[in-house]
Scaffold this motif. Structure first.
Motif, mmCIF file in Angstrom:
data_model
loop_
_atom_site.group_PDB
_atom_site.id
_atom_site.type_symbol
_atom_site.label_atom_id
_atom_site.label_comp_id
_atom_site.label_asym_id
_atom_site.label_seq_id
_atom_site.Cartn_x
_atom_site.Cartn_y
_atom_site.Cartn_z
ATOM 1 N N UNK A 92 15.342 -1.085 -20.920
ATOM 2 C CA UNK A 92 15.482 -0.019 -21.910
ATOM 3 C C UNK A 92 14.172 0.332 -22.622
ATOM 4 N N UNK A 93 13.325 -0.661 -22.873
ATOM 5 C CA UNK A 93 12.061 -0.346 -23.564
ATOM 6 C C UNK A 93 11.098 0.427 -22.668
ATOM 7 N N UNK A 94 10.737 -0.081 -21.478
ATOM 8 C CA UNK A 94 9.793 0.685 -20.654
ATOM 9 C C UNK A 94 10.350 2.019 -20.194
ATOM 10 N N UNK A 95 11.651 2.084 -19.867
ATOM 11 C CA UNK A 95 12.202 3.350 -19.392
ATOM 12 C C UNK A 95 12.307 4.373 -20.515
ATOM 13 N N UNK A 96 12.646 3.921 -21.709
ATOM 14 C CA UNK A 96 12.672 4.845 -22.844
ATOM 15 C C UNK A 96 11.280 5.404 -23.103
ATOM 16 N N UNK A 246 11.943 16.277 -13.894
ATOM 17 C CA UNK A 246 11.132 15.057 -13.863
ATOM 18 C C UNK A 246 11.960 14.025 -13.115
ATOM 19 N N UNK A 247 11.425 13.509 -12.013
ATOM 20 C CA UNK A 247 12.204 12.664 -11.118
ATOM 21 C C UNK A 247 11.518 11.318 -10.903
ATOM 22 N N UNK A 248 12.243 10.253 -11.199
ATOM 23 C CA UNK A 248 11.726 8.905 -10.961
ATOM 24 C C UNK A 248 12.438 8.239 -9.789
ATOM 25 N N UNK A 272 9.308 5.915 -8.814
ATOM 26 C CA UNK A 272 10.246 4.855 -9.207
ATOM 27 C C UNK A 272 9.530 3.736 -9.968
ATOM 28 N N UNK A 273 8.792 4.123 -10.993
ATOM 29 C CA UNK A 273 8.001 3.147 -11.753
ATOM 30 C C UNK A 273 8.354 3.119 -13.242
ATOM 31 N N UNK A 274 9.360 3.880 -13.654
ATOM 32 C CA UNK A 274 9.627 4.007 -15.093
ATOM 33 C C UNK A 274 10.035 2.697 -15.745
ATOM 34 N N UNK A 275 10.567 1.748 -14.957
ATOM 35 C CA UNK A 275 11.022 0.481 -15.534
ATOM 36 C C UNK A 275 9.962 -0.610 -15.467
ATOM 37 N N UNK A 276 8.813 -0.323 -14.877
ATOM 38 C CA UNK A 276 7.802 -1.361 -14.712
ATOM 39 C C UNK A 276 7.272 -1.855 -16.054
#
Length: 312
Positions: A92-96, A246-248, A272-276
């Motif tokens: 939740x923190x990195x993706x937000x 905007x596509x992850x 596909x890096x939004x949660x890294x």
């Protein structure tokens, strides 16, 4: 009890687990198959296949160090009464931060500013606008969506949630059930999709849904790629049904070079890096450790237990 990891956490994490749970036999092996007498399998999930499960007669619990379980043979696991937990919530923190960062960049026209800098051009780009006073629809607001909604609300955005049950979400202006999604699409400036991959959500976003949206709307997919057909999304973007995307996540990953999405100027592609995050494995192991403590006490009502019938 044998606990097999099919990825290798940092040595310090391995040592901490062994010290915290000295009675268990931990095995760490990246890419290695779990040993036959494994009772607990800790994995990222992609190696959980039918053949592997059939070769583990003592397997009782699979702890997945990621959120997605859609590629796993859930019906087989259900029939064998194998418990599955995931790492839902650690993103939740990195993706937000990723989602909010993309929104602010687009609203404040930062890509144009960066381009002008690289061109060494002193020019004031047009198109910047304020986020305050806009509206956002968050489709699939679990732990990540709730945090995104909280931050957007702080920016003065009116946030509506759309979930399976329609259950009220604290801090949101409104919450509706998924069956009423169409009623909300036309009023949102930003549509943020965070849905998991299930039979119910597969290609949920049809061309008719994009036609219901504002032609200035920003569509953001940070859930699973198969909630929308790439062909449909390209059609909606080229026809001006929405303002941009905007596509992850994507139907096929990596996104093929032949994909039309690469060439569309109103599309941001994030691989596909939004949660890294540097804290990813650390947070996943915190959930695993809490669950293993429960397991030792004979509890089977574990944190983040997956409903194998629903798929999340």
């Amino acid at each position: 009890m044998k606990i097999s990891f099919t990825f290798e956490p940092k040595p310090a994490v391995q040592q901490e687990l062994q010290q915290q749970f000295p009675t268990h036999d931990f095995r760490f092996g990246k890419g290695a198959a779990p040993e036959r007498d494994t009772a607990i399998w800790v994995t990222y999930g992609e190696d959980v296949k039918v053949a592997a499960i059939e070769n583990l007669p003592e397997l009782q619990w699979i702890s997945v160090a990621s959120a997605g379980v859609e590629k796993m043979p859930l019906s087989l696991l259900h029939s064998k009464e194998i418990i599955v937990t995931n790492a839902r919530g650690i993103h939740k923190t990195p993706m937000t931060e990723s989602i909010i960062g993309h929104i602010l960049a687009i609203y404040r026209n930062l890509p144009a500013i960066y381009t002008l800098k690289n061109e060494q051009t002193w020019e004031k780009p047009r198109g910047s606008k304020e986020l305050r006073g806009s509206s956002a629809l968050i489709v699939g607001p679990g732990a990540i969506g709730e945090e995104v909604g909280r931050v957007l609300t702080a920016f003065g955005v009116e946030v509506t949630g759309c979930n399976r049950s329609g259950k009220t979400i604290e801090g949101f202006s409104n919450t509706v059930s998924l069956e009423k999604l169409d009623d909300q699409l036309g009023s949102a400036d930003i549509v943020i999709c965070l849905l998991p991959s299930t039979p119910e959500t597969h290609r949920l976003f049809t061309i008719e849904k994009f036609q219901l949206m504002k032609n200035t709307a920003l569509f953001m997919n940070f859930g699973r790629g198969n909630v929308v057909s790439e062909k449909v999304l390209v059609e909606a973007l080229k026809a001006g049904e929405i303002g941009g995307a905007v596509l992850d996540v994507f139907e096929v990953e990596p996104l093929p070079e032949s994909s039309e999405l690469w060439g569309l100027p109103n599309v941001v592609i994030s691989p596909h890096v939004s949660s890294h995050s540097d804290f990813y494995v650390e947070r996943a192991m915190e959930i695993f450790s809490r669950n293993l403590s429960k397991w030792e006490q004979g509890e089977i009502d574990l944190e983040n237990q997956v409903d194998l019938k629903l798929g999340y």
